[in-house]
Design a protein around this motif. Structure first.
Motif, PDB file in Angstrom:
ATOM      1  N   LEU A  71       0.839  -1.194   0.000  1.00  0.00           N
ATOM      2  CA  LEU A  71       0.000   0.000   0.000  1.00  0.00           C
ATOM      3  C   LEU A  71       0.873   1.242   0.000  1.00  0.00           C
ATOM      4  O   LEU A  71       1.848   1.337   0.732  1.00  0.00           O
ATOM      5  CB  LEU A  71      -0.910   0.012   1.232  1.00  0.00           C
ATOM      6  N   SER A  72       0.515   2.228  -0.827  1.00  0.00           N
ATOM      7  CA  SER A  72       1.292   3.465  -0.905  1.00  0.00           C
ATOM      8  C   SER A  72       0.977   4.361   0.280  1.00  0.00           C
ATOM      9  O   SER A  72       0.033   4.133   1.037  1.00  0.00           O
ATOM     10  CB  SER A  72       0.952   4.198  -2.203  1.00  0.00           C
ATOM     11  N   ALA A  73       1.771   5.433   0.420  1.00  0.00           N
ATOM     12  CA  ALA A  73       1.534   6.400   1.494  1.00  0.00           C
ATOM     13  C   ALA A  73       0.156   7.033   1.353  1.00  0.00           C
ATOM     14  O   ALA A  73      -0.521   7.302   2.350  1.00  0.00           O
ATOM     15  CB  ALA A  73       2.622   7.473   1.476  1.00  0.00           C
ATOM     16  N   ASN A  74      -0.277   7.271   0.125  1.00  0.00           N
ATOM     17  CA  ASN A  74      -1.597   7.848  -0.097  1.00  0.00           C
ATOM     18  C   ASN A  74      -2.698   6.933   0.419  1.00  0.00           C
ATOM     19  O   ASN A  74      -3.674   7.381   1.028  1.00  0.00           O
ATOM     20  CB  ASN A  74      -1.819   8.114  -1.587  1.00  0.00           C
ATOM     21  N   ASP A  75      -2.541   5.644   0.165  1.00  0.00           N
ATOM     22  CA  ASP A  75      -3.573   4.710   0.619  1.00  0.00           C
ATOM     23  C   ASP A  75      -3.587   4.616   2.137  1.00  0.00           C
ATOM     24  O   ASP A  75      -4.652   4.539   2.751  1.00  0.00           O
ATOM     25  CB  ASP A  75      -3.328   3.331   0.010  1.00  0.00           C
ATOM     26  N   VAL A  76      -2.396   4.650   2.755  1.00  0.00           N
ATOM     27  CA  VAL A  76      -2.327   4.647   4.218  1.00  0.00           C
ATOM     28  C   VAL A  76      -3.031   5.879   4.762  1.00  0.00           C
ATOM     29  O   VAL A  76      -3.788   5.805   5.736  1.00  0.00           O
ATOM     30  CB  VAL A  76      -0.861   4.591   4.690  1.00  0.00           C
ATOM     31  N   GLN A  77      -2.794   7.027   4.120  1.00  0.00           N
ATOM     32  CA  GLN A  77      -3.440   8.257   4.568  1.00  0.00           C
ATOM     33  C   GLN A  77      -4.956   8.130   4.507  1.00  0.00           C
ATOM     34  O   GLN A  77      -5.666   8.506   5.457  1.00  0.00           O
ATOM     35  CB  GLN A  77      -2.973   9.442   3.708  1.00  0.00           C
TER      36      GLN A  77
ATOM     37  N   LEU B 234     -12.891  19.527   7.687  1.00  0.00           N
ATOM     38  CA  LEU B 234     -11.568  19.526   7.067  1.00  0.00           C
ATOM     39  C   LEU B 234     -11.005  20.945   7.005  1.00  0.00           C
ATOM     40  O   LEU B 234     -11.635  21.858   6.464  1.00  0.00           O
ATOM     41  CB  LEU B 234     -11.646  18.946   5.651  1.00  0.00           C
ATOM     42  N   THR B 235      -9.807  21.120   7.566  1.00  0.00           N
ATOM     43  CA  THR B 235      -9.113  22.406   7.472  1.00  0.00           C
ATOM     44  C   THR B 235      -7.698  22.208   6.941  1.00  0.00           C
ATOM     45  O   THR B 235      -6.861  23.096   7.064  1.00  0.00           O
ATOM     46  CB  THR B 235      -9.053  23.099   8.845  1.00  0.00           C
ATOM     47  N   ASP B 236      -7.450  21.054   6.370  1.00  0.00           N
ATOM     48  CA  ASP B 236      -6.135  20.747   5.821  1.00  0.00           C
ATOM     49  C   ASP B 236      -5.845  21.665   4.639  1.00  0.00           C
ATOM     50  O   ASP B 236      -6.588  21.681   3.652  1.00  0.00           O
ATOM     51  CB  ASP B 236      -6.087  19.287   5.381  1.00  0.00           C
ATOM     52  N   ILE B 237      -4.781  22.432   4.734  1.00  0.00           N
ATOM     53  CA  ILE B 237      -4.506  23.457   3.725  1.00  0.00           C
ATOM     54  C   ILE B 237      -4.235  22.847   2.359  1.00  0.00           C
ATOM     55  O   ILE B 237      -4.725  23.340   1.335  1.00  0.00           O
ATOM     56  CB  ILE B 237      -3.323  24.341   4.173  1.00  0.00           C
ATOM     57  N   ALA B 238      -3.489  21.756   2.322  1.00  0.00           N
ATOM     58  CA  ALA B 238      -3.199  21.113   1.031  1.00  0.00           C
ATOM     59  C   ALA B 238      -4.465  20.528   0.416  1.00  0.00           C
ATOM     60  O   ALA B 238      -4.720  20.681  -0.787  1.00  0.00           O
ATOM     61  CB  ALA B 238      -2.140  20.035   1.216  1.00  0.00           C
ATOM     62  N   GLY B 239      -5.274  19.864   1.238  1.00  0.00           N
ATOM     63  CA  GLY B 239      -6.519  19.284   0.715  1.00  0.00           C
ATOM     64  C   GLY B 239      -7.498  20.344   0.241  1.00  0.00           C
ATOM     65  O   GLY B 239      -8.111  20.202  -0.828  1.00  0.00           O
TER      66      GLY B 239
ATOM     67  N   HIS C 232     -10.916   6.609  -6.291  1.00  0.00           N
ATOM     68  CA  HIS C 232      -9.503   6.932  -6.235  1.00  0.00           C
ATOM     69  C   HIS C 232      -9.367   8.075  -5.244  1.00  0.00           C
ATOM     70  O   HIS C 232     -10.321   8.782  -4.971  1.00  0.00           O
ATOM     71  CB  HIS C 232      -8.973   7.328  -7.606  1.00  0.00           C
ATOM     72  N   CYS C 233      -8.196   8.225  -4.672  1.00  0.00           N
ATOM     73  CA  CYS C 233      -8.009   9.230  -3.630  1.00  0.00           C
ATOM     74  C   CYS C 233      -7.398  10.477  -4.242  1.00  0.00           C
ATOM     75  O   CYS C 233      -6.249  10.459  -4.697  1.00  0.00           O
ATOM     76  CB  CYS C 233      -7.117   8.671  -2.524  1.00  0.00           C
ATOM     77  N   THR C 234      -8.178  11.559  -4.250  1.00  0.00           N
ATOM     78  CA  THR C 234      -7.741  12.788  -4.899  1.00  0.00           C
ATOM     79  C   THR C 234      -7.492  13.917  -3.917  1.00  0.00           C
ATOM     80  O   THR C 234      -6.478  14.595  -3.992  1.00  0.00           O
ATOM     81  CB  THR C 234      -8.811  13.244  -5.924  1.00  0.00           C
ATOM     82  N   PHE C 235      -8.423  14.119  -2.988  1.00  0.00           N
ATOM     83  CA  PHE C 235      -8.374  15.307  -2.134  1.00  0.00           C
ATOM     84  C   PHE C 235      -7.808  15.032  -0.743  1.00  0.00           C
ATOM     85  O   PHE C 235      -7.162  15.897  -0.168  1.00  0.00           O
ATOM     86  CB  PHE C 235      -9.778  15.905  -2.007  1.00  0.00           C
ATOM     87  N   LEU C 236      -8.078  13.862  -0.209  1.00  0.00           N
ATOM     88  CA  LEU C 236      -7.593  13.538   1.128  1.00  0.00           C
ATOM     89  C   LEU C 236      -6.181  12.974   1.103  1.00  0.00           C
ATOM     90  O   LEU C 236      -5.490  12.994   2.116  1.00  0.00           O
ATOM     91  CB  LEU C 236      -8.538  12.546   1.801  1.00  0.00           C
TER      92      LEU C 236
ATOM     93  N   LEU D  44     -20.397  25.557   6.988  1.00  0.00           N
ATOM     94  CA  LEU D  44     -19.920  24.239   6.593  1.00  0.00           C
ATOM     95  C   LEU D  44     -20.933  23.520   5.715  1.00  0.00           C
ATOM     96  O   LEU D  44     -22.142  23.744   5.830  1.00  0.00           O
ATOM     97  CB  LEU D  44     -19.624  23.383   7.832  1.00  0.00           C
ATOM     98  N   VAL D  45     -20.428  22.649   4.859  1.00  0.00           N
ATOM     99  CA  VAL D  45     -21.282  21.777   4.054  1.00  0.00           C
ATOM    100  C   VAL D  45     -20.750  20.355   4.178  1.00  0.00           C
ATOM    101  O   VAL D  45     -19.538  20.134   4.315  1.00  0.00           O
ATOM    102  CB  VAL D  45     -21.316  22.206   2.571  1.00  0.00           C
ATOM    103  N   LEU D  46     -21.658  19.395   4.138  1.00  0.00           N
ATOM    104  CA  LEU D  46     -21.281  17.982   4.171  1.00  0.00           C
ATOM    105  C   LEU D  46     -21.219  17.476   2.743  1.00  0.00           C
ATOM    106  O   LEU D  46     -22.167  17.636   1.970  1.00  0.00           O
ATOM    107  CB  LEU D  46     -22.305  17.181   4.980  1.00  0.00           C
ATOM    108  N   THR D  47     -20.084  16.884   2.385  1.00  0.00           N
ATOM    109  CA  THR D  47     -19.917  16.396   1.020  1.00  0.00           C
ATOM    110  C   THR D  47     -19.194  15.053   1.047  1.00  0.00           C
ATOM    111  O   THR D  47     -18.749  14.590   2.108  1.00  0.00           O
ATOM    112  CB  THR D  47     -19.127  17.411   0.167  1.00  0.00           C
ATOM    113  N   ALA D  48     -19.080  14.422  -0.101  1.00  0.00           N
ATOM    114  CA  ALA D  48     -18.355  13.160  -0.223  1.00  0.00           C
ATOM    115  C   ALA D  48     -16.996  13.442  -0.847  1.00  0.00           C
ATOM    116  O   ALA D  48     -16.924  13.950  -1.969  1.00  0.00           O
ATOM    117  CB  ALA D  48     -19.133  12.170  -1.072  1.00  0.00           C
ATOM    118  N   LEU D  49     -15.945  13.132  -0.114  1.00  0.00           N
ATOM    119  CA  LEU D  49     -14.587  13.277  -0.624  1.00  0.00           C
ATOM    120  C   LEU D  49     -13.915  11.920  -0.637  1.00  0.00           C
ATOM    121  O   LEU D  49     -13.774  11.282   0.414  1.00  0.00           O
ATOM    122  CB  LEU D  49     -13.774  14.240   0.253  1.00  0.00           C
ATOM    123  N   ASP D  50     -13.536  11.471  -1.806  1.00  0.00           N
ATOM    124  CA  ASP D  50     -12.825  10.204  -1.938  1.00  0.00           C
ATOM    125  C   ASP D  50     -13.564   9.054  -1.244  1.00  0.00           C
ATOM    126  O   ASP D  50     -12.960   8.206  -0.587  1.00  0.00           O
ATOM    127  CB  ASP D  50     -11.407  10.328  -1.376  1.00  0.00           C
ATOM    128  N   GLY D  51     -14.899   9.076  -1.348  1.00  0.00           N
ATOM    129  CA  GLY D  51     -15.712   8.004  -0.786  1.00  0.00           C
ATOM    130  C   GLY D  51     -16.037   8.154   0.676  1.00  0.00           C
ATOM    131  O   GLY D  51     -16.658   7.264   1.264  1.00  0.00           O
TER     132      GLY D  51
END
Length: 457
Positions: A46-52, A72-77, A97-101, A216-223
């Motif tokens: 598993l890659s680092a992204n998948d672990v995250q 979520l307040t992650d600046i990169a995300g 697929h994992c794009t934002f998280l 705030l809004v509730l949304t679906a990010l990367d499932g």
């Protein structure tokens, strides 16, 4: 008979197709949706992204159980979300697929409104049962600190959940009396594990911070179901300018022990009028989108004694000349503050003064010149120009009289430049042309320009 065979074959084909589709659905639910979007490295691990992604999913399941409404307040995300919102729509329909998280960083950041969550000591045990190493960082509650009581109660400021080399950082946001949100600095105590997280890289905690309350809004990010700020771009702008300076209560108390505060009816009356004027000026300039900061004596009062200096007789604000708007004057006049005088011009030494209820509002416009900042002054009767020079400074949030305002982050340098080494000694007789430590003569306005650069009402 042939017709019966054709019907039987058709039924068998339909049944086989249905079984295959059901198997695909089962596989998706059992493996893809539960395990997440697998991103394998070349070695097959598993890659680092998948672990995250896995750690974020595990964390969200935990906090949902304990009713922690994190967002979520992650600046990169959030930066990824703000750059291309269409990707969010695509992520809901394409294969997982994992794009934002999955930002590739060692940490992911969430925040929590303190008033929407009741602290549950069982969270620590539950986190440890799920394999998390949990670090809780506490600090003094500034809302309970004053010159009379410097102790303050300790409150949770930051939580750090560590699992499989990834850290979830939760920042706790508290409501302050100035109708804004505040988070404290992240300061580790001597017995805390300094290897648990990449503390120097974290998005939050190097300084205290102040924010408007985001919708705030509730949304679906990367499932995964995740709350995010509705206006991401605004939140990111706020984060870049969020540093907050607390009032120096300990030093202020020492100051008043040497120089007892003026509590006369006249002094109290002035402070209340100055407070009302400051509130009105803040509303007016904020509505125009013009950032300002406490300057001159008003800044000195905040820094030295956490209050307005009662013998100053005015309120002083600074504004960058690049933020000047021609409708500032009309906006203040509509707010009930007539223009008292206008000195200088946009290109040079602009200064505006408005008359409040027995208190004057002075607005000084600041210019950048090489490695200095300066504002100008004009003597009406002679046309003489003066220049007040400051070292370069940036702006931070602070609180004065239950109002969130900006001050120079390098406040001591700013005050030293303006008032010199004796800034901590009260001076009640002040000549604006000669008393400031940073004043310089700056020529004389040509007589032909006086009608434009010297306007007294």
């Amino acid at each position: 008979m042939p017709r019966l065979n054709r019907t039987l074959v058709l039924v068998l084909l339909i049944a086989a197709s249905s079984v295959f589709l059901l198997f695909q659905l089962y596989y998706y639910r059992q493996y893809v949706s539960k395990s997440g979007p697998h991103i394998l490295s070349r070695s097959g691990h598993l890659s680092a992204n998948d672990v995250q992604w896995q750690v974020v999913k595990k964390f969200l399941a935990l906090v949902n159980k304990y009713n922690m409404p994190v967002f979520l307040t992650d600046i990169a995300g959030l930066a990824l979300l703000s750059q291309d919102s269409m990707l969010l729509k695509d992520s809901l329909v394409r294969e997982p697929h994992c794009t934002f998280l999955c930002t590739g960083r060692e940490f992911t950041t969430f925040a929590l409104f303190s008033n929407l969550w009741k602290y549950d000591p069982g969270l620590v045990a539950a986190a440890e049962e799920r394999g998390f190493d949990l670090l809780e960082v506490r600090g003094k509650d500034p809302r309970l600190v004053s010159m009379e009581d410097l102790s303050g109660n300790e409150i949770p400021l930051h939580f750090l959940f560590h699992f499989q080399g990834h850290v979830i950082h939760v920042v706790v946001l508290y409501e302050r009396s100035g109708n804004y949100l505040w988070h404290g600095p992240l300061r580790l105590k001597p017995n805390m594990d300094r290897t648990l997280a990449p503390f120097r890289k974290l998005d939050y905690g190097r300084h205290a911070g102040a924010y408007d309350r985001p919708e705030l809004v509730l949304t679906a990010l990367d499932g995964l179901d995740v709350r995010i700020p509705r206006n991401i771009s605004r939140f990111l702008r706020e984060h870049s300018q969020a540093r907050f300076l607390e009032c120096r209560y300990r030093e202020s108390r020492a100051f008043f022990q040497m120089y007892p505060d003026d509590t006369s009816p006249e002094a109290m009356d002035f402070r209340m009028k100055a407070k009302s004027l400051l509130y009105l000026a803040a509303r007016t300039l904020t509505a125009l989108g013009v950032p300002f900061w406490l300057s001159s004596g008003t800044c000195l009062g905040w820094f030295r004694q956490c209050n307005i200096i009662p013998y100053s007789k005015d309120v002083d604000l600074g504004i960058w000349i690049k933020d000047y708007r021609y409708d500032i004057t009309s906006a203040f006049q509509k707010a009930g503050l007539p223009l008292k005088h206008k000195f200088g011009k946009v290109e040079d030494s602009l200064e505006l003064s408005f008359q409040g209820l027995d208190v004057k509002l002075d607005i000084f416009f600041f210019y950048e010149e090489g490695d200095i900042m300066w504002n100008g002054g004009t003597q009406a009767k002679s046309g003489k120009k003066f220049k007040y020079v400051f070292p370069k400074f940036s702006l931070c949030w602070a609180e004065l009289m239950e109002l969130r305002v900006r001050v120079p982050c390098e406040t001591l340098d700013y005050v030293l430049a303006n008032y010199g080494a004796s800034w901590n000694t009260p001076v009640k007789t002040w000549d604006w042309k000669s008393s400031p430590a940073n004043v310089q003569e700056n020529g004389v306005w040509p007589v032909r320009e006086w009608d434009d650069v010297i306007q007294v009402y």
